[in-house]
Structure formats: structure tokens, C-alpha cells
Design a protein around this motif. Structure first.
Motif, PDB file in Angstrom:
ATOM      1  N   ARG A   1       0.837  -1.196   0.000  1.00  0.00           N
ATOM      2  CA  ARG A   1       0.000   0.000   0.000  1.00  0.00           C
ATOM      3  C   ARG A   1       0.875   1.251   0.000  1.00  0.00           C
ATOM      4  O   ARG A   1       1.966   1.260   0.575  1.00  0.00           O
ATOM      5  N   GLU A   2       0.390   2.290  -0.621  1.00  0.00           N
ATOM      6  CA  GLU A   2       1.119   3.550  -0.639  1.00  0.00           C
ATOM      7  C   GLU A   2       1.340   4.035   0.790  1.00  0.00           C
ATOM      8  O   GLU A   2       0.429   4.031   1.618  1.00  0.00           O
ATOM      9  N   GLY A   3       2.586   4.429   1.084  1.00  0.00           N
ATOM     10  CA  GLY A   3       2.939   4.897   2.413  1.00  0.00           C
ATOM     11  C   GLY A   3       3.576   3.845   3.290  1.00  0.00           C
ATOM     12  O   GLY A   3       4.188   4.179   4.315  1.00  0.00           O
ATOM     13  N   ASP A   4       3.469   2.558   2.917  1.00  0.00           N
ATOM     14  CA  ASP A   4       4.082   1.482   3.699  1.00  0.00           C
ATOM     15  C   ASP A   4       5.548   1.297   3.294  1.00  0.00           C
ATOM     16  O   ASP A   4       6.016   1.851   2.301  1.00  0.00           O
ATOM     17  N   ASN A   5       6.259   0.496   4.095  1.00  0.00           N
ATOM     18  CA  ASN A   5       7.644   0.135   3.775  1.00  0.00           C
ATOM     19  C   ASN A   5       7.668  -1.191   3.023  1.00  0.00           C
ATOM     20  O   ASN A   5       6.771  -2.027   3.191  1.00  0.00           O
ATOM     21  N   VAL A   6       8.706  -1.405   2.213  1.00  0.00           N
ATOM     22  CA  VAL A   6       8.812  -2.648   1.467  1.00  0.00           C
ATOM     23  C   VAL A   6      10.287  -3.014   1.321  1.00  0.00           C
ATOM     24  O   VAL A   6      11.154  -2.145   1.238  1.00  0.00           O
ATOM     25  N   SER A   7      10.565  -4.316   1.332  1.00  0.00           N
ATOM     26  CA  SER A   7      11.924  -4.829   1.149  1.00  0.00           C
ATOM     27  C   SER A   7      11.924  -5.833   0.007  1.00  0.00           C
ATOM     28  O   SER A   7      11.134  -6.778   0.008  1.00  0.00           O
ATOM     29  N   LEU A   8      12.800  -5.619  -0.959  1.00  0.00           N
ATOM     30  CA  LEU A   8      12.973  -6.536  -2.082  1.00  0.00           C
ATOM     31  C   LEU A   8      14.302  -7.264  -1.906  1.00  0.00           C
ATOM     32  O   LEU A   8      15.308  -6.655  -1.529  1.00  0.00           O
ATOM     33  N   HIS A   9      14.305  -8.581  -2.202  1.00  0.00           N
ATOM     34  CA  HIS A   9      15.500  -9.401  -1.990  1.00  0.00           C
ATOM     35  C   HIS A   9      15.923 -10.042  -3.300  1.00  0.00           C
ATOM     36  O   HIS A   9      15.094 -10.504  -4.082  1.00  0.00           O
ATOM     37  N   CYS A  10      17.245 -10.065  -3.521  1.00  0.00           N
ATOM     38  CA  CYS A  10      17.806 -10.677  -4.728  1.00  0.00           C
ATOM     39  C   CYS A  10      18.947 -11.596  -4.299  1.00  0.00           C
ATOM     40  O   CYS A  10      20.009 -11.129  -3.873  1.00  0.00           O
ATOM     41  N   ALA A  11      18.729 -12.911  -4.366  1.00  0.00           N
ATOM     42  CA  ALA A  11      19.733 -13.900  -3.960  1.00  0.00           C
ATOM     43  C   ALA A  11      20.506 -14.351  -5.183  1.00  0.00           C
ATOM     44  O   ALA A  11      19.933 -14.913  -6.120  1.00  0.00           O
ATOM     45  N   ALA A  12      21.816 -14.111  -5.170  1.00  0.00           N
ATOM     46  CA  ALA A  12      22.655 -14.442  -6.324  1.00  0.00           C
ATOM     47  C   ALA A  12      23.787 -15.365  -5.900  1.00  0.00           C
ATOM     48  O   ALA A  12      24.310 -15.275  -4.794  1.00  0.00           O
ATOM     49  N   SER A  13      24.167 -16.264  -6.821  1.00  0.00           N
ATOM     50  CA  SER A  13      25.280 -17.178  -6.582  1.00  0.00           C
ATOM     51  C   SER A  13      26.288 -17.035  -7.711  1.00  0.00           C
ATOM     52  O   SER A  13      25.995 -16.486  -8.772  1.00  0.00           O
ATOM     53  N   GLY A  14      27.495 -17.552  -7.480  1.00  0.00           N
ATOM     54  CA  GLY A  14      28.542 -17.491  -8.484  1.00  0.00           C
ATOM     55  C   GLY A  14      29.904 -17.474  -7.815  1.00  0.00           C
ATOM     56  O   GLY A  14      30.021 -17.286  -6.605  1.00  0.00           O
ATOM     57  N   THR A  15      30.946 -17.714  -8.604  1.00  0.00           N
ATOM     58  CA  THR A  15      32.318 -17.680  -8.101  1.00  0.00           C
ATOM     59  C   THR A  15      33.158 -16.812  -9.040  1.00  0.00           C
ATOM     60  O   THR A  15      33.236 -17.102 -10.240  1.00  0.00           O
ATOM     61  N   PRO A  16      33.757 -15.747  -8.487  1.00  0.00           N
ATOM     62  CA  PRO A  16      33.659 -15.253  -7.109  1.00  0.00           C
ATOM     63  C   PRO A  16      32.254 -14.746  -6.798  1.00  0.00           C
ATOM     64  O   PRO A  16      31.450 -14.541  -7.715  1.00  0.00           O
ATOM     65  N   PRO A  17      31.946 -14.557  -5.495  1.00  0.00           N
ATOM     66  CA  PRO A  17      30.600 -14.122  -5.129  1.00  0.00           C
ATOM     67  C   PRO A  17      30.233 -12.832  -5.861  1.00  0.00           C
ATOM     68  O   PRO A  17      31.017 -11.879  -5.898  1.00  0.00           O
TER      69      PRO A  17
END
Length: 378
Positions: free
Chosen positions: A137-153
Motif C-alpha cells: 500500500r502507498e505509504g508502507d515500507n517494502v523490502s525486495l531481496h535478490c539472492a545471487a550465486s557465483g564464483t567469485p561471489p
């Protein structure tokens, strides 16, 4: 026998013997390869004589090759011999192939040389551990997550798909680094696609498109508050709306009844994200079509409306005349009359700017104002 004569040959034999012992040329190596390609580890040996060179995997203590023969059952392993060199080949390298490999010569005592294989893996984004479509909803807080793998990190970079700026912790930015994107007090203009881009120097970089839906109550704004049109013309009214979810939009005239598509009215709406443009065409304008038009927008978050007043335009002219007066030879000519616009506004229940007797307001020309009798009534 002379003792001195005996000692010298023995010393010479010792020197020759030491010189003929196998030894490694060069130092331990670090080999880097991208997953899926072939890796070659090489050790160079001087004075190998009848000794044998073997390759082992250090962490598993697995013998891979002895001399020119492959011992392991791994079909991806091969061995080749060159000028004083013994090369271990690993085809179609996998991440698990990374580690330490030992080149060993079966002298007494045994001598070894260790080589390190580093397997680089391009970045990958793990969908199951990353955000998908997010609704807030407008006015609320939000967190987006992006999990990535690989070598090197890999590192993760966030940006808007449309390259617009956005707010993170009250800071306005065009991009943001980190596996988490924490946005506070989101606004409707943050609605849309956000990209998380993972990169680690091993091509290709990868990205994931995360849709953020910011739910907001509607706002409605007509582009004009008053609009004049000539009788018989088509009038076009535009209503700018912001709303998410997409709103139900309808129009009404003075009586409050909804208007419908047909020969008289034509309605359509164009949407782009949370922004919408509603258009009403009123065809063949007549005096019955004047008055206020209302644009309504409704969704689950609320309702909004705005209005516009439509009036008719008309042009009239008065013929210039010449009057002869018998008492003097002069000719008296009336002042030319310019065209004027007639402003006619229909009364309705909600806006009653005029009395019941007044059905329209006329803007008089200059000539009519001069000839208007303004003397007080007796």
C-alpha cells in the motif's frame, strides 16, 4: 692404494648421482578457468630417468594418472607428455573440480609439487530465494531481496527499469547496491519494474525483473475547468487519473446518470502503469449538451471525481447603417459592431450560479453597451 686416489672418484660419483636426481622445474601454479571449459595443469621435471610422474587429487587422495596412463574412471581426465612436462587435462570443468592437484615423482623420498585449480562460475539469480511480484500500500515500507550465486561471489545492483530515481532510507538514488533493497514510505511513482543485476566479472551478467505494485486510491483531474464549443461540433474531454488497481471509470452529465457509448457519446481509456487517461467525446453539440460533466474513478482503495463545464459559442453581427437627417446636411453613421461570443451555461442541481429566470448569460458587444438604456426606471 693411495687413499687420496680413492676419495676423489667417490666424491665425483656422489656429485654425478646428485645431479642426475629428478627435480621439478618452476614453481607451483594457480590456474583459473571458467566452468564448462577445459583446464590444463602442468608440471615440468628434469632428469626423470626411469621414475614415474603421477597426478593426484589432494582433497580426496584420488590417484588420477601414473605416467602416460589414466587411472581414474573419470572420462573427463586426460594426461599428456611434452618436453620435460607432464600435463593433466580436465575437460568440461565443473565447480566441484576446483581445488589442489599434486604432481608426484616416486623417488625415495618422494617429491611433490602442488597446483591450484580455481573454477569461476558466472552469476546466477536464485528465483526461489528472491522476491517475485510484491504488492504494498502507498505509504508502507517494502523490502525486495535478490539472492545471487557465483564464483567469485557476485555483487548485486538495483535500478528502475525505466531508469527513474527512487527513495531508499529517505535518500533519492538512481541505483543501489546490496542483496536487499529497503524502501520506506513508498509512493505511487515507485510502482513498476525494478531490476536486480548480479555481476562478478565472469560474463554474462544476469538480471531479474521484480514488479512492485503500489496500491493507491484514485485521483482525477480534468485538463480544463471550462470549455466552449460551437453548436454541431464534437467536444473532447480528457480526465487524468492515477490509481492502482486500475480503476472503473465512468462519466455523468447534469442529471447524474451514467453516459454510455453510442451515437452521442464515445468513451475510452488509455493506461500506462498507474496512470490512466479517460476520454469522452460528445458528438454534434447542442444546447442540451451544455453544463457540467463529471469524471468518476473508483477502485478498491477509494473514489475520486472531477468536473468540467461545457458552454456553447455563437457569433452574431449587426449591419452598419446610414441615417439621413433633414435638418442638417450631415450624415450620421452608427458605430460598426464587432462579432461577440454568447456564453450559455445550463443550470443544474449542484451548481446554481444563476437565478431560475436566467437560462443564459450574454456577453454584449461594445455597440450594444453604448446603446443600452441605463436610465433609472420611474
Amino acid at each position: 692404494m693411495n687413499v687420496a686416489h680413492f676419495i676423489v672418484p667417490v666424491l665425483l660419483l656422489s656429485v654425478v648421482y646428485a645431479k642426475d636426481e629428478p627435480k621439478f622445474l618452476g614453481t607451483e601454479s594457480n590456474v583459473t578457468v571458467v566452468v564448462g571449459r577445459d583446464a590444463i595443469l602442468t608440471c615440468k621435471v628434469e632428469n626423470l630417468q626411469s621414475y614415474k610422474v603421477a597426478w593426484l587429487r589432494v582433497d580426496t587422495q584420488t590417484i588420477l594418472t601414473i605416467g602416460p596412463h589414466v587411472i581414474t574412471k573419470n572420462h573427463r581426465v586426460g594426461v599428456s607428455r611434452g618436453d620435460q612436462s607432464w600435463s593433466l587435462t580436465l575437460r568440461d570443468v565443473r565447480p566441484a573440480d576446483g581445488g589442489r592437484y599434486m604432481c608426484q615423482i616416486n623417488t625415495e623420498p618422494m617429491i611433490t609439487q602442488t597446483h591450484h585449480l580455481h573454477v569461476f562460475v558466472p552469476p546466477d539469480i536464485m528465483d526461489s530465494d528472491s522476491s517475485g511480484e510484491v504488492i504494498v500500500r502507498e505509504g508502507d515500507n517494502v523490502s525486495l531481496h535478490c539472492a545471487a550465486s557465483g564464483t567469485p561471489p557476485p555483487t548485486v545492483l538495483w535500478r528502475r527499469e525505466d531508469s527513474a530515481v527512487f527513495k531508499v532510507d529517505k535518500e533519492t538514488v538512481s541505483k543501489w547496491s546490496g542483496v536487499w533493497l529497503n524502501m520506506t514510505s513508498v509512493t505511487r511513482d515507485m510502482n513498476g519494474a525494478h531490476l536486480c543485476i548480479a555481476t562478478n566479472g565472469v560474463p554474462p551478467s544476469v538480471s531479474k525483473r521484480i514488479l512492485l505494485h503500489v496500491l493507491c486510491k484514485p485521483t482525477a483531474r480534468l485538463t480544463q475547468k471550462m470549455l466552449g464549443a460551437y453548436i454541431g461540433e464534437t467536444v473532447i474531454l480528457q480526465c487524468r487519473i492515477e490509481a492502482n488497481p486500475p480503476p472503473i471509470v465512468y462519466w455523468t452529465h447534469i442529471d447524474g446518470n451514467k453516459l454510455y457509448n453510442g451515437t452521442k457519446y464515445e468513451m475510452n481509456i488509455n493506461s500506462q502503469g498507474y496512470k490512466h487517461t479517460a476520454i469522452l467525446r460528445v458528438k454534434n453539440m447542442s444546447r442540451d449538451d451544455i453544463g457540467s460533466y463529471y469524471c468518476y474513478a473508483e477502485n478498491s482503495m477509494g473514489t475520486a471525481r472531477d468536473d468540467i463545464t461545457v458552454y456553447t459559442l455563437a457569433t452574431t453581427s449587426t449591419t452598419t447603417t446610414t441615417t439621413e437627417v433633414t435638418t442638417t446636411p450631415e450624415q450620421v453613421t452608427t458605430t460598426p459592431v464587432q462579432a461577440y461570443a454568447e456564453l450559455e451555461v445550463k443550470n443544474h442541481e449542484e451548481t446554481n450560479h444563476f437565478s431560475d429566470e436566467d437560462s443564459f448569460v450574454v456577453v454584449l458587444s461594445q455597440h450594444q453597451m453604448q446603446n443600452l438604456d441605463l436610465s433609472p426606471s420611474s
